[in-house]
Design an enzyme around this catalytic site. Structure first.
Site, PDB file in Angstrom:
ATOM      1  N   HIS A  24       4.044  -1.843  -6.194  1.00  0.00           N
ATOM      2  CA  HIS A  24       3.942  -0.449  -5.780  1.00  0.00           C
ATOM      3  C   HIS A  24       4.636  -0.247  -4.438  1.00  0.00           C
ATOM      4  CE1 HIS A  24       2.265   3.552  -5.349  1.00  0.00           C
ATOM      5  NE2 HIS A  24       1.831   3.208  -4.151  1.00  0.00           N
TER       6      HIS A  24
ATOM      7  N   TYR B 160      -3.218  -7.428 -11.149  1.00  0.00           N
ATOM      8  CA  TYR B 160      -3.791  -6.426 -12.055  1.00  0.00           C
ATOM      9  C   TYR B 160      -2.990  -6.177 -13.327  1.00  0.00           C
ATOM     10  CZ  TYR B 160      -0.493  -3.463  -9.395  1.00  0.00           C
ATOM     11  OH  TYR B 160       0.624  -2.954  -8.787  1.00  0.00           O
TER      12      TYR B 160
ATOM     13  N   ARG C 109       7.399   0.534 -13.663  1.00  0.00           N
ATOM     14  CA  ARG C 109       7.644  -0.035 -12.333  1.00  0.00           C
ATOM     15  C   ARG C 109       7.758  -1.553 -12.472  1.00  0.00           C
ATOM     16  NH1 ARG C 109       3.660  -1.819  -9.071  1.00  0.00           N
ATOM     17  NH2 ARG C 109       2.057  -0.365  -9.787  1.00  0.00           N
TER      18      ARG C 109
END
Length: 401
Positions: free
Chosen positions: A299, A308, A295
């Site tokens: 998200h 993160y 990705r």
């Protein structure tokens, strides 16, 4: 004191899982290597550098793919990415409430989507904009979901593409039930049989719905391809903190085959998906495909991935871009001229302009639609609720809000 969070190795046999609160340097390196390489079981037919990898097992499934076919796959991915980027920008400008990016996952979606036959059925989650494109769903038909005006404006049966599912993993149960129905009705057994494909992410494999779908599909030999897009991050949790094994190996425990494919390789994804769907179509399902991809964006537009994950990881995956490897292959080995790429770029610009115009001028649905378009049939209770609400709404200025 040991943490309950275990950092595990991506492949079995490498060594014991660590129980420290933080991974060791060696474990970080092992995890990053697995993330970037996918392991020796990875099916790949087109390298990140655009070179064709001969494979006697999988080449027959794409032997009919011509240079023109590959150009069409390239076009699919470019247009899908442009729709994604335009919708992402529209959300940032307040035209959409949220958007779910697919940036970096175009090959996984286009390759598997183009492997489907007209009679097959697809069950998406909420990120399968590329699969929607291959099933004839217009990009404008997706926007109402993310603007909050409808649940999707296409006909799921006509397009053979179910409405988006927001609840994580729930579509797997729906797909399992549908595929069991195909089996019960005798729609499998030959080349003209039906198959179902169900899309979900690596994070969804931690949901009970997914495992229940595995159980039911396996014991009833349902013609169902479980297509897991492992994009390495379940929102903010990496895959290695969700499973001790590579995800495709989980299929063993349910008694059906699993396979890992380079999800950034549209040709390999097409080949593996064709094989898996054909297995199901002939009554040999189910099958689990783990499309090993990444990705490249958040998200959703409510997420901040910089909190993160490391920028170095993102930069490494940019070198594996699914669109660029096809472009390089077309130029080097299929004599594709710049005129073709310019035409695709012009088409993508036009598509983006149409999407923006449609989004900015979307009409607000009438208040009565929530009563007429949710249930297949009305009822006295629903009718009474509708009448009461419309009478209440009529008391405001304009009579509709």
């Amino acid at each position: 004191m040991s943490s309950p969070e275990q950092w595990t190795h991506p492949e079995p046999g490498v060594g014991p899982a660590a129980t420290a609160a933080k991974p060791t340097a060696e474990q970080v390196i092992a995890g990053l290597r697995a993330t970037s390489e996918g392991g020796p079981e990875l099916v790949q037919l087109l390298t990140p550098e655009g070179e064709r990898v001969p494979n006697s097992q999988w080449d027959p499934y794409v032997s009919d793919v011509t240079a023109e076919d590959l150009r069409n796959l390239y076009r699919d991915m470019v247009l899908t990415r442009r729709v994604d980027r335009e919708a992402n920008a529209l959300q940032r400008q307040g035209q959409l409430g949220i958007w779910v990016p697919l940036l970096g996952q175009e090959a996984a979606q286009i390759g598997s989507g183009r492997a489907l036959k007209p009679q097959d059925m697809a069950f998406p989650s909420y990120r399968e904009h590329g699969v929607a494109w291959t099933r004839g769903v217009k990009p404008t038909e997706l926007l109402g979901i993310f603007r909050g005006t409808d649940h999707g404006s296409w006909d799921p049966l006509a397009n053979r593409f179910h409405l988006y599912t927001i609840v994580i993993g729930n579509q797997v149960l729906n797909a399992a039930g549908y595929a069991m129905g195909q089996r019960f009705e005798g729609k499998v057994g030959d080349d003209d049989g039906e198959a179902t494909i169900c899309y979900f992410g690596d994070g969804a494999t931690s949901q009970g719905d997914v495992h229940e779908g595995f159980v039911w599909a396996s014991v009833y030999d349902a013609p169902l391809v479980f297509f897991c897009q492992n994009n390495q991050w379940a929102i903010s949790e990496p895959t290695e903190r969700q499973s001790r094994l590579p995800l495709y190996q989980r299929a063993r425990g349910y008694g059906f085959p699993g396979i890992r494919v380079d999800g950034n390789d549209v040709l390999a994804t097409l080949a593996v998906s064709r094989w898996a769907l054909d297995e199901c179509r002939h009554g040999n399902g189910p099958v689990l495909i783990e499309a090993f991809t990444y990705r490249m964006d958040a998200h959703t537009t409510t997420d901040d991935p910089t909190r993160y994950r490391l920028s170095d990881e993102l930069e490494a995956w940019k070198l594996k871009d699914p669109i660029e490897r096809v472009r390089v292959h077309l130029v080097r080995h299929m004599d594709t001229e710049n005129e073709f790429f310019d035409q695709v770029q012009d088409e993508s610009d036009q598509l983006a302009a149409e999407l923006r115009e449609f989004c900015q001028n979307m009409p607000e649905p009438p208040p009565g639609r929530m009563f007429s378009e949710v249930y297949a049939e009305g009822s006295p209770v629903l009718d009474a609720q509708r009448d009461a609400y419309l009478e209440y709404a009529a008391g405001f200025d304009g009579g509709e809000h």
